[in-house]
Write a protein that holds these residues in place. Structure first.
Motif, PDB file in Angstrom:
ATOM      1  N   UNK A  36       0.306   6.911   4.013  1.00 30.85           N
ATOM      2  CA  UNK A  36      -0.536   5.832   5.803  1.00 30.85           C
ATOM      3  C   UNK A  36      -0.528   4.319   5.300  1.00 30.85           C
ATOM      4  N   UNK A  37      -0.424   4.362   6.100  1.00 30.82           N
ATOM      5  CA  UNK A  37      -0.441   2.673   6.793  1.00 30.82           C
ATOM      6  C   UNK A  37      -1.702   2.189   8.169  1.00 30.82           C
ATOM      7  N   UNK A  43      -2.975  -8.749  13.045  1.00 30.63           N
ATOM      8  CA  UNK A  43      -2.549  -8.681  11.621  1.00 30.63           C
ATOM      9  C   UNK A  43      -1.475  -7.802  11.184  1.00 30.63           C
ATOM     10  N   UNK A  44      -0.891  -7.657  10.482  1.00 33.04           N
ATOM     11  CA  UNK A  44       0.428  -7.241  10.293  1.00 33.04           C
ATOM     12  C   UNK A  44      -0.233  -5.759   9.610  1.00 33.04           C
ATOM     13  N   UNK A  45       0.854  -5.128   9.856  1.00 29.19           N
ATOM     14  CA  UNK A  45       0.790  -3.956   9.251  1.00 29.19           C
ATOM     15  C   UNK A  45       0.550  -3.331   7.912  1.00 29.19           C
ATOM     16  N   UNK A  46      -0.247  -2.810   7.122  1.00 32.16           N
ATOM     17  CA  UNK A  46      -0.427  -2.718   5.644  1.00 32.16           C
ATOM     18  C   UNK A  46      -0.714  -1.478   4.803  1.00 32.16           C
ATOM     19  N   UNK A  47      -0.575  -1.220   3.787  1.00 30.63           N
ATOM     20  CA  UNK A  47      -0.483  -0.029   2.811  1.00 30.63           C
ATOM     21  C   UNK A  47      -1.829   0.447   3.216  1.00 30.63           C
ATOM     22  N   UNK A  48      -1.873   1.604   2.822  1.00 28.27           N
ATOM     23  CA  UNK A  48      -3.448   2.390   2.621  1.00 28.27           C
ATOM     24  C   UNK A  48      -3.294   2.670   0.911  1.00 28.27           C
ATOM     25  N   UNK A  49      -2.193   3.520   1.434  1.00 29.12           N
ATOM     26  CA  UNK A  49      -2.006   4.925  -0.053  1.00 29.12           C
ATOM     27  C   UNK A  49      -1.076   5.854   0.460  1.00 29.12           C
ATOM     28  N   UNK A  50      -0.033   6.388  -0.942  1.00 26.05           N
ATOM     29  CA  UNK A  50       0.913   7.675  -0.860  1.00 26.05           C
ATOM     30  C   UNK A  50       0.848   7.768  -1.973  1.00 26.05           C
ATOM     31  N   UNK A  51       1.867   9.333  -1.032  1.00 25.14           N
ATOM     32  CA  UNK A  51       1.992  10.449  -2.717  1.00 25.14           C
ATOM     33  C   UNK A  51       3.601  11.111  -2.570  1.00 25.14           C
ATOM     34  N   UNK A  52       3.160  11.186  -3.833  1.00 21.62           N
ATOM     35  CA  UNK A  52       4.863  11.725  -3.665  1.00 21.62           C
ATOM     36  C   UNK A  52       4.953  13.404  -3.053  1.00 21.62           C
ATOM     37  N   UNK A  53       6.065  13.266  -3.447  1.00 19.86           N
ATOM     38  CA  UNK A  53       7.016  15.517  -2.539  1.00 19.86           C
ATOM     39  C   UNK A  53       5.828  16.263  -2.927  1.00 19.86           C
ATOM     40  N   UNK A  54       5.407  15.981  -4.318  1.00 19.42           N
ATOM     41  CA  UNK A  54       4.551  17.275  -5.104  1.00 19.42           C
ATOM     42  C   UNK A  54       3.692  17.455  -4.513  1.00 19.42           C
ATOM     43  N   UNK A  55       2.955  16.159  -4.339  1.00 20.44           N
ATOM     44  CA  UNK A  55       1.464  16.575  -4.783  1.00 20.44           C
ATOM     45  C   UNK A  55       1.327  15.363  -6.355  1.00 20.44           C
ATOM     46  N   UNK A  56       1.923  15.507  -6.900  1.00 22.40           N
ATOM     47  CA  UNK A  56       1.682  14.633  -8.359  1.00 22.40           C
ATOM     48  C   UNK A  56       1.325  13.274  -9.103  1.00 22.40           C
ATOM     49  N   UNK A  57       1.640  12.066  -7.657  1.00 18.95           N
ATOM     50  CA  UNK A  57       1.986  11.192  -8.032  1.00 18.95           C
ATOM     51  C   UNK A  57       1.308  10.234  -6.399  1.00 18.95           C
TER      52      UNK A  57
END
Length: 122
Positions: A36-37, A43-57
């Motif tokens: 999610x950004x 303002x510039x687009x900013x990073x919010x959160x990310x999740x790996x493919x298997x949901x573990x990270x």
């Protein structure tokens, strides 16, 4: 190709909660890092959160740690972002994005949704 559609935005008072969803079309959803950004006016687009493919990270921006929580359901091709303790600084268009890379940089994301507006009133 991955098509992304966000939902769940809206208007909420400060201190309130909203939960965003992003539905993906494509059979290889689990192969992608999902993020999610957000972009506020002027303002510039900013990073919010990310999740790996298997949901573990997961990775969070400092500004949302402890308030937002990213998760995914690969069986439903959907990624979620429940948001709590919202404040006016969280007001922005929120975008869902997909990448082959585990990265907080928007430049690494190839697929984007159209965004959903979140407005937090004081």
């Amino acid at each position: 190709q991955v098509q992304l559609v966000e939902s769940g935005g809206g208007l909420v008072q400060a201190g309130g909660s909203l939960s965003l969803s992003c539905a993906a079309a494509g059979r290889t959803f689990r192969n992608y890092v999902m993020a999610w950004f957000r972009q506020a006016p002027g303002k510039e687009r900013e990073f919010v959160a990310l999740i790996g493919g298997n949901g573990g990270s997961t990775v969070y921006a400092d500004s949302v740690k402890g308030r937002f929580s990213i998760s995914r359901d690969n069986a439903k091709n959907t990624v979620y972002l429940p948001m709590n303790s919202l404040n006016p600084e969280d007001t922005a268009v929120y975008y869902c994005a997909a990448s082959r890379f585990f990265s907080t940089s928007a430049a690494r994301y190839d697929y984007w949704g159209r965004g959903t507006q979140v407005t937090v009133s004081s």
